[in-house]
Design a protein around this motif. Structure first.
Motif, PDB file in Angstrom:
ATOM      1  N   ILE A   1      14.414 -34.597  10.945  1.00  0.00           N
ATOM      2  CA  ILE A   1      13.114 -34.052  12.061  1.00  0.00           C
ATOM      3  C   ILE A   1      12.884 -32.891  11.680  1.00  0.00           C
ATOM      4  CG2 ILE A   1      13.646 -33.976  13.933  1.00  0.00           C
ATOM      5  CD1 ILE A   1      15.659 -35.881  14.800  1.00  0.00           C
ATOM      6  N   ARG A   2      14.147 -32.093  10.858  1.00  0.00           N
ATOM      7  CA  ARG A   2      13.725 -30.213  11.029  1.00  0.00           C
ATOM      8  C   ARG A   2      12.794 -30.736   9.810  1.00  0.00           C
ATOM      9  NH1 ARG A   2      19.008 -29.334  10.616  1.00  0.00           N
ATOM     10  NH2 ARG A   2      18.823 -27.707  12.602  1.00  0.00           N
ATOM     11  N   GLY A   3      12.429 -30.948   8.680  1.00  0.00           N
ATOM     12  CA  GLY A   3      12.157 -30.447   7.453  1.00  0.00           C
ATOM     13  C   GLY A   3      10.533 -31.172   7.909  1.00  0.00           C
ATOM     14  N   ARG A   4      10.510 -32.209   8.835  1.00  0.00           N
ATOM     15  CA  ARG A   4       8.580 -32.388   9.289  1.00  0.00           C
ATOM     16  C   ARG A   4       8.622 -31.142   9.653  1.00  0.00           C
ATOM     17  NH1 ARG A   4      10.880 -37.328   9.436  1.00  0.00           N
ATOM     18  NH2 ARG A   4       8.881 -39.058   7.470  1.00  0.00           N
ATOM     19  N   LEU A   5       9.366 -30.721  10.376  1.00  0.00           N
ATOM     20  CA  LEU A   5       8.350 -29.341  11.452  1.00  0.00           C
ATOM     21  C   LEU A   5       8.644 -28.278  10.883  1.00  0.00           C
ATOM     22  CD1 LEU A   5      10.793 -30.453  14.870  1.00  0.00           C
ATOM     23  CD2 LEU A   5       8.513 -30.182  14.635  1.00  0.00           C
ATOM     24  N   GLU A   6       9.814 -28.360   9.948  1.00  0.00           N
ATOM     25  CA  GLU A   6       9.418 -27.266   9.013  1.00  0.00           C
ATOM     26  C   GLU A   6       8.139 -26.491   8.150  1.00  0.00           C
ATOM     27  OE1 GLU A   6      12.406 -25.090   5.723  1.00  0.00           O
ATOM     28  OE2 GLU A   6      12.992 -26.598   6.254  1.00  0.00           O
ATOM     29  N   ASP A   7       7.668 -27.926   7.476  1.00  0.00           N
ATOM     30  CA  ASP A   7       6.620 -28.153   7.098  1.00  0.00           C
ATOM     31  C   ASP A   7       5.345 -27.707   8.184  1.00  0.00           C
ATOM     32  OD1 ASP A   7       7.690 -29.274   4.885  1.00  0.00           O
ATOM     33  OD2 ASP A   7       7.606 -31.792   5.367  1.00  0.00           O
ATOM     34  N   ARG A   8       5.611 -28.031   9.215  1.00  0.00           N
ATOM     35  CA  ARG A   8       4.134 -27.162   9.741  1.00  0.00           C
ATOM     36  C   ARG A   8       4.401 -26.220  10.646  1.00  0.00           C
ATOM     37  NH1 ARG A   8       5.467 -32.935  10.007  1.00  0.00           N
ATOM     38  NH2 ARG A   8       3.120 -34.444  10.239  1.00  0.00           N
ATOM     39  N   GLY A   9       5.793 -25.640   9.729  1.00  0.00           N
ATOM     40  CA  GLY A   9       5.988 -23.593  10.153  1.00  0.00           C
ATOM     41  C   GLY A   9       6.458 -23.429  11.459  1.00  0.00           C
ATOM     42  N   VAL A  10       7.796 -24.607  11.087  1.00  0.00           N
ATOM     43  CA  VAL A  10       8.582 -23.891  12.516  1.00  0.00           C
ATOM     44  C   VAL A  10       9.873 -23.970  11.823  1.00  0.00           C
ATOM     45  CG1 VAL A  10      10.249 -24.717  13.789  1.00  0.00           C
ATOM     46  CG2 VAL A  10       7.154 -25.383  14.153  1.00  0.00           C
TER      47      VAL A  10
ATOM     48  N   GLU B   1      16.005 -22.537  12.259  1.00  0.00           N
ATOM     49  CA  GLU B   1      16.772 -22.186  12.848  1.00  0.00           C
ATOM     50  C   GLU B   1      16.694 -22.013  14.883  1.00  0.00           C
ATOM     51  OE1 GLU B   1      14.841 -18.978  11.258  1.00  0.00           O
ATOM     52  OE2 GLU B   1      15.594 -20.742  10.582  1.00  0.00           O
ATOM     53  N   ARG B   2      15.263 -22.296  14.419  1.00  0.00           N
ATOM     54  CA  ARG B   2      15.323 -23.175  16.001  1.00  0.00           C
ATOM     55  C   ARG B   2      14.839 -24.622  16.701  1.00  0.00           C
ATOM     56  NH1 ARG B   2       8.411 -20.505  16.791  1.00  0.00           N
ATOM     57  NH2 ARG B   2       9.631 -21.279  19.026  1.00  0.00           N
ATOM     58  N   VAL B   3      15.648 -25.257  15.737  1.00  0.00           N
ATOM     59  CA  VAL B   3      14.652 -26.912  16.055  1.00  0.00           C
ATOM     60  C   VAL B   3      17.035 -27.136  16.069  1.00  0.00           C
ATOM     61  CG1 VAL B   3      14.585 -29.301  14.766  1.00  0.00           C
ATOM     62  CG2 VAL B   3      13.526 -26.959  14.528  1.00  0.00           C
ATOM     63  N   ARG B   4      16.933 -27.064  17.073  1.00  0.00           N
ATOM     64  CA  ARG B   4      18.452 -27.680  17.646  1.00  0.00           C
ATOM     65  C   ARG B   4      19.153 -29.029  18.110  1.00  0.00           C
ATOM     66  NH1 ARG B   4      18.931 -24.401  22.488  1.00  0.00           N
ATOM     67  NH2 ARG B   4      20.930 -25.584  22.659  1.00  0.00           N
TER      68      ARG B   4
ATOM     69  N   GLU C   1       2.104 -37.267  15.293  1.00  0.00           N
ATOM     70  CA  GLU C   1       0.806 -36.525  16.387  1.00  0.00           C
ATOM     71  C   GLU C   1       2.019 -35.060  17.113  1.00  0.00           C
ATOM     72  OE1 GLU C   1      -1.944 -35.029  19.014  1.00  0.00           O
ATOM     73  OE2 GLU C   1      -1.401 -35.650  16.879  1.00  0.00           O
ATOM     74  N   CYS C   2       3.726 -36.802  17.190  1.00  0.00           N
ATOM     75  CA  CYS C   2       4.230 -35.658  18.199  1.00  0.00           C
ATOM     76  C   CYS C   2       4.649 -34.206  17.484  1.00  0.00           C
ATOM     77  CB  CYS C   2       5.856 -36.359  18.382  1.00  0.00           C
ATOM     78  SG  CYS C   2       5.588 -37.331  19.136  1.00  0.00           S
ATOM     79  N   TYR C   3       5.272 -34.463  16.388  1.00  0.00           N
ATOM     80  CA  TYR C   3       5.196 -33.396  15.379  1.00  0.00           C
ATOM     81  C   TYR C   3       4.260 -32.384  15.425  1.00  0.00           C
ATOM     82  CZ  TYR C   3       9.228 -36.794  13.331  1.00  0.00           C
ATOM     83  OH  TYR C   3      10.538 -37.143  12.981  1.00  0.00           O
ATOM     84  N   ARG C   4       3.431 -32.959  15.281  1.00  0.00           N
ATOM     85  CA  ARG C   4       2.342 -32.039  15.142  1.00  0.00           C
ATOM     86  C   ARG C   4       2.145 -30.734  16.397  1.00  0.00           C
ATOM     87  NH1 ARG C   4      -2.958 -30.509  17.044  1.00  0.00           N
ATOM     88  NH2 ARG C   4      -3.113 -32.202  18.094  1.00  0.00           N
ATOM     89  N   LEU C   5       1.810 -31.708  17.459  1.00  0.00           N
ATOM     90  CA  LEU C   5       2.309 -31.225  18.625  1.00  0.00           C
ATOM     91  C   LEU C   5       3.460 -30.141  19.680  1.00  0.00           C
ATOM     92  CD1 LEU C   5       0.536 -34.438  20.912  1.00  0.00           C
ATOM     93  CD2 LEU C   5      -0.194 -31.775  20.310  1.00  0.00           C
ATOM     94  N   TRP C   6       4.434 -30.415  19.146  1.00  0.00           N
ATOM     95  CA  TRP C   6       5.695 -30.308  18.885  1.00  0.00           C
ATOM     96  C   TRP C   6       5.628 -28.391  18.480  1.00  0.00           C
ATOM     97  CZ3 TRP C   6       9.054 -34.991  18.568  1.00  0.00           C
ATOM     98  CH2 TRP C   6       8.940 -35.729  19.370  1.00  0.00           C
ATOM     99  N   ALA C   7       5.265 -28.499  17.613  1.00  0.00           N
ATOM    100  CA  ALA C   7       5.184 -27.663  15.746  1.00  0.00           C
ATOM    101  C   ALA C   7       4.128 -27.130  16.886  1.00  0.00           C
ATOM    102  CB  ALA C   7       5.004 -28.274  14.884  1.00  0.00           C
ATOM    103  N   GLU C   8       3.247 -27.126  17.031  1.00  0.00           N
ATOM    104  CA  GLU C   8       1.953 -25.947  18.115  1.00  0.00           C
ATOM    105  C   GLU C   8       1.904 -25.340  19.318  1.00  0.00           C
ATOM    106  OE1 GLU C   8      -1.019 -25.027  16.614  1.00  0.00           O
ATOM    107  OE2 GLU C   8      -0.119 -26.249  14.650  1.00  0.00           O
TER     108      GLU C   8
END
Length: 602
Positions: A455-464, A467-470, A422-429
């Motif tokens: 961590i970067r991969g889970r956000l990338e899977d959700r469309g992020v 390079e936006r993840v530092r 749920e964290c990854y989903r919300l952060w991506a949104e």
């Protein structure tokens, strides 16, 4: 009965029977005495094991195996310095003894010397490449050094060699937590517990991880805690009379009476209590902050690795009226001492976000936000609600740093063990809703490439976009709040919210967006924000969370201008009023004790 009978019992895992057979033989047979010592180690009777093995060494001073096992017994009894010397002697006598190198590494880990531990475990594995225990220990040593990728590789090798290794599954849980996968970590910890159901350590890891796992919840947390507590359902200690007319002495039990959030929050309380306070430090990791804490107590007891019965006896001798657990199911806890009920009133507070499950634990100290009306069934303890927040600190405000980055910077400063799906989903949104933004992750292990890829991969899977993840690797503690102050908005975790990290943000004027649930663990940030008057940052659902973060980002420039006012709201809140906190804390405990005494007298 013969030595072979004792050996058969030992090999079958019937250590009690092995002791019964071997004890009469040990006087005349060093081999029987040696195996008796190993049986005692297996039963957790470290002092008896050390005595038996010491007798072996008197007649066999060149026995490397006996020196190695003597080191293991000494470690278990808390004699780390002697254990280290014994393991070194075992290695000197037989440099090809892999077990001796493994025990040497374990002793170095006890002393916090993880690089030396790594060297010892690596040598054990050079001698015996399929040594599963050494692989698991190596995994722990390099994990402590922040090399999570190598830790993962070591434990994967261990589990490939022995899929039923409880220690392997236990260590894998740590690796998966560090990689931001609490569901997998929860499953690994449960598997370790199933393989070693008698281990309090395994149970504690399961209970800690269930707070981050969406597949669990507060009801499951209580059920698990009470299942663990079944072994302590009947105390061996005689019931103490409820003799309290007033509280004269309070004891605090924790392994975190050091430079740790528990120690830092506790110091705001103990100096202001109108009673004598005693500390029972259950780990050997005392530091400079421990030295600062010690003058606040009338008695400081270093009880690391003491038997539960010995700690309980010390508490009885100190005539403690109220005994307070500050660990719950976190590391170095001594809930086994509370199971012996050495004080008339026993409470848990601060260190663990949920019920202990112990029937001998009378109360849990919370507040109205942490545990609102209707959540009482989540606890085996009675609820003691403080008038404001559940914690307080006694520190000067920290000067704010203005963010210099272009665009909006969101920050996540919590442990990746709390990063649910749920964290990854919300952060991506949130990131998709604010196109000119990026997110900064900072924690101890965020410099590790494998952790970053997870961590970067889970956000990338959700469309992020990646390079936006530092990520910011570990920085010195004095620089931590500078980093926190460099972001515009902090994003909290769910269902296990922040506490210390939320305080860090509030102290530099950075708003924290949090989502609440039903459990204590999901409401800690909400309690802290409420205490400062920032209820608008407490979100009721995921849509509200995303909308609040987006709304704040639209005002990024104004947020910087508002920092001084936010810091002032924090400084003027109950979170920074140690005198008021101590008064409210003492009044709440006194009221609970008076009620308990009346009930006990009826």
């Amino acid at each position: 009965m013969t030595f072979d009978d004792g050996l058969k019992a030992y090999r079958s895992g019937d250590y009690v029977r092995a002791v019964e057979i071997l004890a009469p033989l040990a006087g005349a047979d060093p081999e029987a005495r040696h195996l008796l010592g190993l049986s005692y180690i297996a039963l957790g009777r470290a002092d008896e094991a050390a005595f038996a093995l010491e007798q072996v060494l008197k007649s066999q001073p060149d026995n490397s195996e006996a020196w190695s096992n003597f080191a293991a017994a000494l470690r278990s009894s808390g004699q780390v310095g002697m254990a280290l010397g014994s393991a070194e002697e075992a290695v000197r006598l037989d440099p090809t003894n892999a077990k001796a190198h493994n025990n040497l590494g374990a002793a170095w880990m006890d002393k916090g010397e993880f690089r030396k531990a790594e060297d010892a475990f690596s040598e054990a594995l050079r001698i015996e490449p399929t040594y599963v225990d050494a692989l698991c220990n190596l995994s722990q040593a390099v994990y402590e050094l922040g090399r999570i990728s190598e830790s993962r590789q070591a434990v994967r090798t261990a589990l490939a060699l022995d899929p039923e290794s409880w220690s392997g599954h236990d260590r894998m849980g740590f690796v998966q937590s560090a990689g931001g996968d609490p569901e997998a970590a929860y499953r690994s910890s449960k598997r370790a517990m199933e393989l070693r159901p008698g281990s309090d350590r395994c149970w504690s890891n399961v209970l800690m991880r269930c707070h981050s796992a969406l597949s669990a919840g507060p009801d499951e947390a209580r059920q698990l805690a009470e299942r663990w507590a079944e072994r302590y359902a009947v105390s061996d200690a005689p019931p103490l009379p409820c003799r309290l007319q007033e509280i004269r002495r309070i004891g605090f039990v924790s392994g975190d009476l050091r430079n740790h959030p528990v120690g830092r929050f506790l110091i705001a309380l103990v100096d202001r209590l109108p009673v004598e306070c005693f500390a029972y430090m259950t780990s050997g990791r005392e530091d400079a902050f421990s030295e600062c804490l010690k003058p606040s107590f009338q008695g400081w007891r270093g009880v690391a690795r003491w038997r539960a019965e010995d700690i309980a006896e010390r508490i009885l001798m100190d005539r403690i009226d109220v005994l307070v657990d500050l660990s719950g199911h976190t590391g170095d806890n001594r809930l086994d001492v509370f199971a012996l009920a050495p004080a008339p009133v026993q409470l848990t507070w601060l260190g663990y976000p949920g019920t202990t499950g112990l029937p001998q634990m009378d109360g849990i100290i919370v507040d109205d936000v942490l545990a609102p009306t209707g959540t009482e069934t989540q606890y085996s303890e009675s609820l003691i609600r403080l008038p404001h927040s559940f914690l307080c600190l006694d520190e000067a405000p920290y000067p704010a740093t203005v963010p210099k980055a272009e665009g909006v910077v969101f920050g996540v400063f919590n442990n990746p063990s709390k990063f649910s799906e749920e964290c990854y989903r919300l952060w991506a949104e949130v990131l998709k809703a604010v196109p000119d933004s990026n997110v900064l992750f900072k924690y101890h292990y965020s410099g590790d490439t494998w952790v970053q890829s997870q961590i970067r991969g889970r956000l990338e899977d959700r469309g992020v976009a990646p390079e936006r993840v530092r990520f910011l690797p570990y920085v010195e503690a004095k620089m931590h709040r500078e980093v926190v102050a460099s972001v515009h908005v902090a994003l909290d975790t769910y269902p296990y919210s922040g506490a210390t990290t939320t305080i860090d943000c509030l102290s530099v004027g950075v708003p924290v967006v949090t989502l609440t649930g039903r459990s204590y663990s999901s409401r800690m940030s909400a309690s802290l924000l409420h205490a400062c008057g920032f209820d608008d940052l407490v979100c009721r659902d995921g849509d509200d969370y995303v909308a609040t973060a987006r709304s704040l980002s639209d005002r990024a420039g104004a947020l910087v201008d508002e920092r001084a006012a936010r810091i002032q709201a924090f400084v003027g809140s109950p979170l920074c009023d140690p005198d008021g906190f101590a008064s409210g804390w003492m009044n709440a405990v006194n009221e609970f004790v008076r009620g308990k005494s009346v009930l006990a007298a009826q």
